[in-house]
Write a protein that holds these residues in place. Structure first.
Motif, mmCIF file in Angstrom:
data_model
loop_
_atom_site.group_PDB
_atom_site.id
_atom_site.type_symbol
_atom_site.label_atom_id
_atom_site.label_comp_id
_atom_site.label_asym_id
_atom_site.label_seq_id
_atom_site.Cartn_x
_atom_site.Cartn_y
_atom_site.Cartn_z
ATOM 1 N N VAL A 194 0.837 -1.199 0.000
ATOM 2 C CA VAL A 194 0.000 0.000 0.000
ATOM 3 C C VAL A 194 0.872 1.250 0.000
ATOM 4 C CG1 VAL A 194 -1.657 1.352 1.346
ATOM 5 C CG2 VAL A 194 -1.961 -1.117 1.115
ATOM 6 N N ARG A 227 2.341 2.019 -3.341
ATOM 7 C CA ARG A 227 1.390 2.571 -4.302
ATOM 8 C C ARG A 227 1.064 4.035 -4.041
ATOM 9 N NH1 ARG A 227 -3.200 -1.465 -6.612
ATOM 10 N NH2 ARG A 227 -1.876 -3.262 -7.082
ATOM 11 N N PHE A 260 -5.139 -5.164 2.279
ATOM 12 C CA PHE A 260 -5.916 -4.089 1.669
ATOM 13 C C PHE A 260 -6.325 -4.457 0.245
ATOM 14 C CE2 PHE A 260 -3.300 -2.301 4.938
ATOM 15 C CZ PHE A 260 -4.023 -1.261 5.493
ATOM 16 N N GLN A 320 -8.264 -3.076 -3.468
ATOM 17 C CA GLN A 320 -8.201 -1.829 -4.244
ATOM 18 C C GLN A 320 -9.175 -0.789 -3.719
ATOM 19 O OE1 GLN A 320 -6.021 -0.923 -6.515
ATOM 20 N NE2 GLN A 320 -7.021 1.089 -6.663
ATOM 21 N N HIS A 368 -9.906 -0.241 -0.705
ATOM 22 C CA HIS A 368 -9.258 0.427 0.436
ATOM 23 C C HIS A 368 -8.261 1.470 -0.050
ATOM 24 C CE1 HIS A 368 -10.187 -3.624 2.448
ATOM 25 N NE2 HIS A 368 -10.978 -2.738 3.034
ATOM 26 N N ILE A 369 -7.540 1.155 -1.133
ATOM 27 C CA ILE A 369 -6.569 2.097 -1.693
ATOM 28 C C ILE A 369 -7.282 3.374 -2.130
ATOM 29 C CG2 ILE A 369 -4.808 2.447 -3.465
ATOM 30 C CD1 ILE A 369 -4.102 0.263 -1.468
#
Length: 226
Positions: free
Chosen positions: A19, A22, A56, A58, A60-61
């Motif tokens: 995470v 990213r 996590f 996507q 959540h991202i």
């Protein structure tokens, strides 16, 4: 996009480290402790493995990107961010407080970095002009730039057309640096640990207040007090 009902995105779940990889290009102050803090505040709820590790998806991202953008760019406190998230979770697209032309969906749109050539093509700026912007400290000296640099360079071009060049705006950078120091001192006097999530939140809140004061003073000067 509910915090507790997120579905696993195609491609699998991500660890905290993935995470960070990213998101840290856009949010350099993001740390594992800040992620855990946002979870403690109930703003994001990652899934858990049987052994208790956070994972996590996507969704959540996207939620984290929205939260972090609302903190950094709109100076919203966590209480207000939670209200925005409630609207999003209910399937609505709330307008961001203090930014009537921008909604949550625009923040969640994919973000990417731009090369100097891409930034020039997007704005019509010459390499010379972009160099002047960087030399004035209005953009970092870098090979890539965030997407929002397009709006900044476009504004600088419009100002230059009216005779206000990047060179004239060095004082803007100096003032920002002084305000940053002032905010850091104010946060430090409250005993908040530098670099902690609480420190970041306090700093952004104070920055929002300073922006309101600055805008008010400028309007007052331009309108002759009317």
């Amino acid at each position: 996009m509910g915090a507790a009902t997120a579905r696993t995105a195609p491609g699998g779940l991500l660890s905290i480290g993935q995470v960070l990889a990213r998101l840290q290009d856009d949010f350099s102050d993001l740390t594992p402790s800040k992620l855990r803090f946002l979870e403690e505040q109930g703003l994001v709820t990652p899934e858990r493995t049987r052994s208790g590790y956070r994972k996590f998806a996507q969704v959540h991202i996207e939620r984290l990107r929205l939260i972090l953008t609302l903190q950094r760019d709109h100076y919203l406190p966590l209480k207000v961010i939670a209200e925005v998230l409630e609207e999003v979770d209910a399937g609505r697209d709330p307008v961001i407080p203090g930014a009537s032309s921008r909604s949550a969906s625009t923040i969640l749109a994919p973000r990417r970095v731009l090369s100097s050539d891409e930034l020039q093509r997007s704005t019509g700026a010459s390499a010379k002009f972009l160099g002047e912007v960087i030399a004035a400290g209005l953009l970092p000296a870098s090979e890539v730039f965030p997407q929002d640099a397009v709006a900044q360079v476009t504004a600088l071009l419009r100002l230059a057309e009216r005779g206000i060049t990047p060179r004239h705006l060095r004082s803007v950078r100096v003032a920002a640096e002084r305000e940053s120091e002032l905010i850091a001192q104010a946060v430090a006097t409250r005993g908040v640990k530098t670099g902690s999530p609480h420190s970041t939140e306090d700093s952004l809140e104070l920055a929002g207040y300073l922006e309101t004061v600055r805008s008010g003073v400028l309007r007052h000067r331009l309108t002759g007090g009317s």
